[in-house]
Design a protein around this motif. Structure first.
Motif, short mmCIF file in Angstrom:
data_model
loop_
_atom_site.label_atom_id
_atom_site.label_comp_id
_atom_site.label_asym_id
_atom_site.label_seq_id
_atom_site.Cartn_x
_atom_site.Cartn_y
_atom_site.Cartn_z
N SER A 139 -52.04 29.44 -104.68
CA SER A 139 -51.55 28.59 -105.77
C SER A 139 -51.17 29.43 -106.99
O SER A 139 -50.16 29.17 -107.65
N LEU A 147 -56.95 29.43 -101.08
CA LEU A 147 -55.91 28.51 -101.52
C LEU A 147 -55.62 28.66 -103.02
O LEU A 147 -54.46 28.54 -103.46
N ARG A 148 -56.65 28.95 -103.80
CA ARG A 148 -56.42 29.18 -105.23
C ARG A 148 -55.59 30.44 -105.45
O ARG A 148 -54.77 30.51 -106.38
N GLN A 194 -62.50 29.26 -98.36
CA GLN A 194 -61.24 28.56 -98.16
C GLN A 194 -60.62 28.17 -99.51
O GLN A 194 -59.40 28.29 -99.71
N LEU A 195 -61.46 27.71 -100.43
CA LEU A 195 -60.99 27.36 -101.77
C LEU A 195 -60.47 28.59 -102.49
O LEU A 195 -59.44 28.54 -103.17
N VAL A 228 -60.67 21.49 -97.50
CA VAL A 228 -61.54 22.66 -97.40
C VAL A 228 -63.01 22.23 -97.29
O VAL A 228 -63.40 21.17 -97.79
N GLN A 252 -56.95 19.06 -112.86
CA GLN A 252 -57.91 19.81 -112.03
C GLN A 252 -58.97 20.53 -112.85
O GLN A 252 -60.00 20.94 -112.28
N LEU A 284 -52.21 22.00 -102.65
CA LEU A 284 -53.21 21.00 -103.03
C LEU A 284 -53.55 20.08 -101.86
O LEU A 284 -54.71 19.66 -101.70
N PHE A 339 -57.27 15.49 -104.77
CA PHE A 339 -56.37 16.60 -104.52
C PHE A 339 -55.13 16.15 -103.74
O PHE A 339 -54.03 16.66 -103.96
N GLN A 397 -55.87 21.96 -99.93
CA GLN A 397 -57.14 22.10 -100.67
C GLN A 397 -58.03 20.87 -100.47
O GLN A 397 -59.26 20.97 -100.56
#
Length: 383
Positions: free
Chosen positions: A100, A96-97, A92-93, A87, A21, A81, A160, A84
């Motif tokens: 994570s 989720l990060r 939104q990213l 998104v 990633q 993921l 992803f 992800q």
């Protein structure tokens, strides 16, 4: 040894997934309309949410063992993921990060604790830590280029999704392969003498030593933030993936030099940290040196530092409460990973982010504790 082999395989798959990633997250965020400052926060929030996970991990891993938390981290990160891949907006990213970052906070302390508990011999533990570094590096050699290649061929969403399913499959494999219970062993224990227990003094980890993972992770966060910003289009993403692979190849070179393990962890950390600082200074101020050469040497310094740092923490702790020790190490790295990209995003128009990394590393060198007492881990004549 069978447990170590299984664990190395899981680590390889997990590290492959995560490192794939690195060259694509920043371009993906840009494609969603994110500005450099927002990207810095996106990378930093991942490290920030590591902190509560690390704080919880230190206690629960020592109490319940590593198995359940390895499985939890892998499966949960895979699900994140998959989400992800769907998104459409930067926020939104960011969300989720952050999730994570929390679920993956358990993985590194759990794996390192399990590896260290496989033996009570310091030399063997050092070999296990080196093996961890080799597996990590082997995965990171091919994964950045592989991630960039998959994006170029299939797009961000499919990439992803494939990485997410790989993590979930790895977690399911861990259910059947990681032992449910493993006796925790230590390097220093009570000795029996005529039926009486004699407590052997153990080393205490100085708080100042945690400056090491802090400044190292800060510099790595800056590098992971700044290097992908050079990418323009798919060709740029591919070249960034190759550059990350060059770093990993450099690390693999020094990890393969097994004779390095004969020297004290403190000396190895000290030398590797100095070499890492010099590399960041070259990135900031000496443009005549080819970028690939500097990144290769930077990778060699990482190959020296990370196994030595793990061995140093094991020795200083006396092999006791390793879950908490590695949790504190992860906390320091999380804070550094938060500081690095945030500082780079805010100050890159004023000063080179690479110079910020150089300054942080030099401050870390000056902050390291020194002890001239014979027999100490920090004694200059200790091999």
């Amino acid at each position: 040894m069978k447990t170590a082999i299984w664990l190395y395989m899981f680590l390889f798959l997990a590290f492959f997934d995560l490192h794939a990633q690195y060259p694509i997250l920043t371009p993906f965020a840009v494609s969603l309309g994110a500005a450099p400052v927002f990207i810095g926060w996106m990378m930093g929030i991942y490290a920030l949410t590591h902190l509560p996970g690390n704080l919880i991990a230190g206690t629960v891993i020592d109490k319940h063992g590593s198995r359940r938390y390895i499985i939890f981290s892998l499966v949960s990160a895979g699900i994140v993921l998959l989400l992800q891949s769907q998104v459409h907006y930067p926020w939104q990213l960011l969300l989720l990060r952050s999730i994570s970052g929390f679920v993956l906070a358990f993985l590194s302390p759990a794996c390192l604790t399990l590896l260290a508990s496989l033996s009570s011999d310091k030399v063997t533990q050092g070999k296990f830590m080196s093996g961890h570094g080799v597996v990590h590096t082997l995965a990171s050699v091919v994964s950045p280029a592989a991630g960039a290649f998959i994006v170029a061929k299939a797009g961000y969403s499919a990439t992803f999704q494939s990485l997410g399913w790989l993590l979930i499959a790895t977690g399911i494999m861990a259910v059947f392969s990681v032992p449910r219970a493993l006796q925790q062993t230590t390097s220093f224990s009570a000795l029996s003498n005529g039926g009486l227990a004699i407590d052997v003094p153990t080393f205490q980890v100085p708080w100042r030593i945690f400056i090491l993972p802090l400044v190292i992770s800060s510099s790595q966060g800056i590098l992971f933030f700044e290097l992908p910003l050079r990418a323009t289009g798919m060709d740029g993403i591919m070249s960034t993936g190759i550059l990350f692979s060059i770093i990993s190849i450099g690390a693999l070179v020094t990890l393969s030099m097994l004779f390095v393990n004969r020297y004290s962890p403190y000396k190895r950390v000290l030398g590797g940290l100095l070499l890492l600082a010099v590399c960041f200074y070259c990135l900031a101020a000496i443009q005549a040196i080819p970028l690939t050469v500097t990144l290769f040497i930077l990778g060699t310094s990482k190959g020296i530092i990370f196994p030595a740092m793990a061995s140093l923490f094991i020795q200083l702790s006396g092999g006791n409460k390793l879950g908490r020790v590695f949790s504190l190490q992860s906390i320091a790295m999380s804070i550094g990973s938060f500081i690095g990209p945030i500082a780079a995003g805010q100050l890159r128009t004023v000063v080179s982010p690479y110079f910020i990394a150089f300054v942080l590393l030099m401050v870390g060198l000056m902050m390291l504790p020194g002890n001239r007492k014979p027999g100490s881990l920090f004694h200059p004549n200790t091999n």
